[in-house]
Design an enzyme around this catalytic site. Structure first.
Site, short mmCIF file in Angstrom:
data_model
loop_
_atom_site.label_atom_id
_atom_site.label_comp_id
_atom_site.label_asym_id
_atom_site.label_seq_id
_atom_site.Cartn_x
_atom_site.Cartn_y
_atom_site.Cartn_z
N SER A 1 0.85 -1.19 0.00
CA SER A 1 0.00 0.00 0.00
C SER A 1 0.89 1.23 0.00
O SER A 1 2.04 1.18 0.45
CB SER A 1 -0.88 0.01 1.26
OG SER A 1 -1.51 1.27 1.44
N TYR B 1 -2.04 -0.29 10.37
CA TYR B 1 -2.15 -0.71 8.97
C TYR B 1 -0.85 -0.42 8.22
O TYR B 1 -0.33 -1.28 7.50
CB TYR B 1 -3.32 0.02 8.30
CG TYR B 1 -3.47 -0.32 6.83
CD1 TYR B 1 -3.96 -1.56 6.44
CD2 TYR B 1 -3.12 0.60 5.84
CE1 TYR B 1 -4.09 -1.88 5.09
CE2 TYR B 1 -3.25 0.29 4.50
CZ TYR B 1 -3.74 -0.95 4.13
OH TYR B 1 -3.86 -1.26 2.79
#
Length: 252
Positions: free
Chosen positions: A144, A157
């Protein structure tokens, strides 16, 4: 159906029941790959596999929870049994809730670690022996842009996606000259129903949810990420595309 480097490859995709996983399965099957789909939602897996086969493609699927190492082993085994080999494993399944650390959402932290990190490791453990025995194979791990830019409310995250980058780079260096390893890092992507980045469904914090809703207007199509994955796969065997970052032009 005759795109060089993708035709007839056997490709396993986790998190394949929606979003980036679904888009990738459809695109690769359209280009001649034999796809093996894993996710937790059997009805959606069946529907996607049927769509692929009705379009003349080849697909198999197995209900898969990446928190369970045996599920990944069974998914890889299905690829070998159904299609005789395994060329590519795409570790796509992921979980993306967001909240301040002060909220102490410990169960969400544990889920992110179990799915985003351990799920990738379980995929590597399942496929690596097969790749070694074949003398070829390609890991594609979905990270990501959060692994490159740390923002508030995304600490855990981002940490899991940094871990994916580190594990992938270590694997690449250990892989030798027969195996390939690619990290694909999407920016904000509109993936309703996706376990990979359906962030809005996972977020409990109202303020954070409102901010992300505003991003929906700039989010990429999941097919944009699928095309980046296809680019890495279709390269010649001596070309290892190590990292691809794909983000909306409007994303800061």
């Amino acid at each position: 159906m005759s795109v060089s480097g993708i035709q007839d490859k056997v490709i396993v995709i986790t998190g394949a029941s929606g979003g980036i996983g679904e888009a990738t399965a459809m695109l690769l099957a359209e280009r001649g790959a034999q796809v093996v789909l894993g996710a937790r939602r059997s009805d959606q897996l069946e529907a996607i596999a049927n769509r692929i086969e009705k379009s003349g493609g080849k697909a198999a699927y197995l209900v898969t929870d990446v928190k369970r190492s045996e599920d990944l082993s069974n998914l890889v085994q299905l690829a070998s049994e159904k299609f005789g080999k395994l060329d590519v494993l795409i570790n796509n399944a992921g979980f993306m809730p967001m909240s301040p650390l002060d909220d102490m959402r410990v169960e969400e932290w544990e889920d992110m670690i179990d799915i985003n990190i351990k799920g990738v490791l379980y995929g590597i453990a399942a496929a690596l022996p097969t790749f070694r025995n074949q003398g070829s194979g390609h890991f594609i791990n979905i990270a990501s842009t959060a692994a490159y830019r740390i923002l508030p409310n995304m600490s855990v995250y981002a940490g899991t996606k940094l871990a994916v980058r580190a594990i992938s780079e270590g694997l690449r260096q250990e892989a030798g000259d027969k195996l390939r390893v690619t990290i694909v890092s999407p920016g904000f992507t509109n993936t309703p129903g996706s376990t990979h980045s359906d962030a809005l469904e996972a977020i409990k914090d109202p303020e954070m949810k409102a901010k992300l809703e505003a991003y929906q207007n700039i989010g990429l199509s999941p097919y944009s990420i699928a095309k980046a994955i296809a680019f890495a796969i279709e390269q010649p065997h001596d070309v290892d595309v190590s990292e691809i970052v794909v983000r909306p032009t409007a994303q800061g």
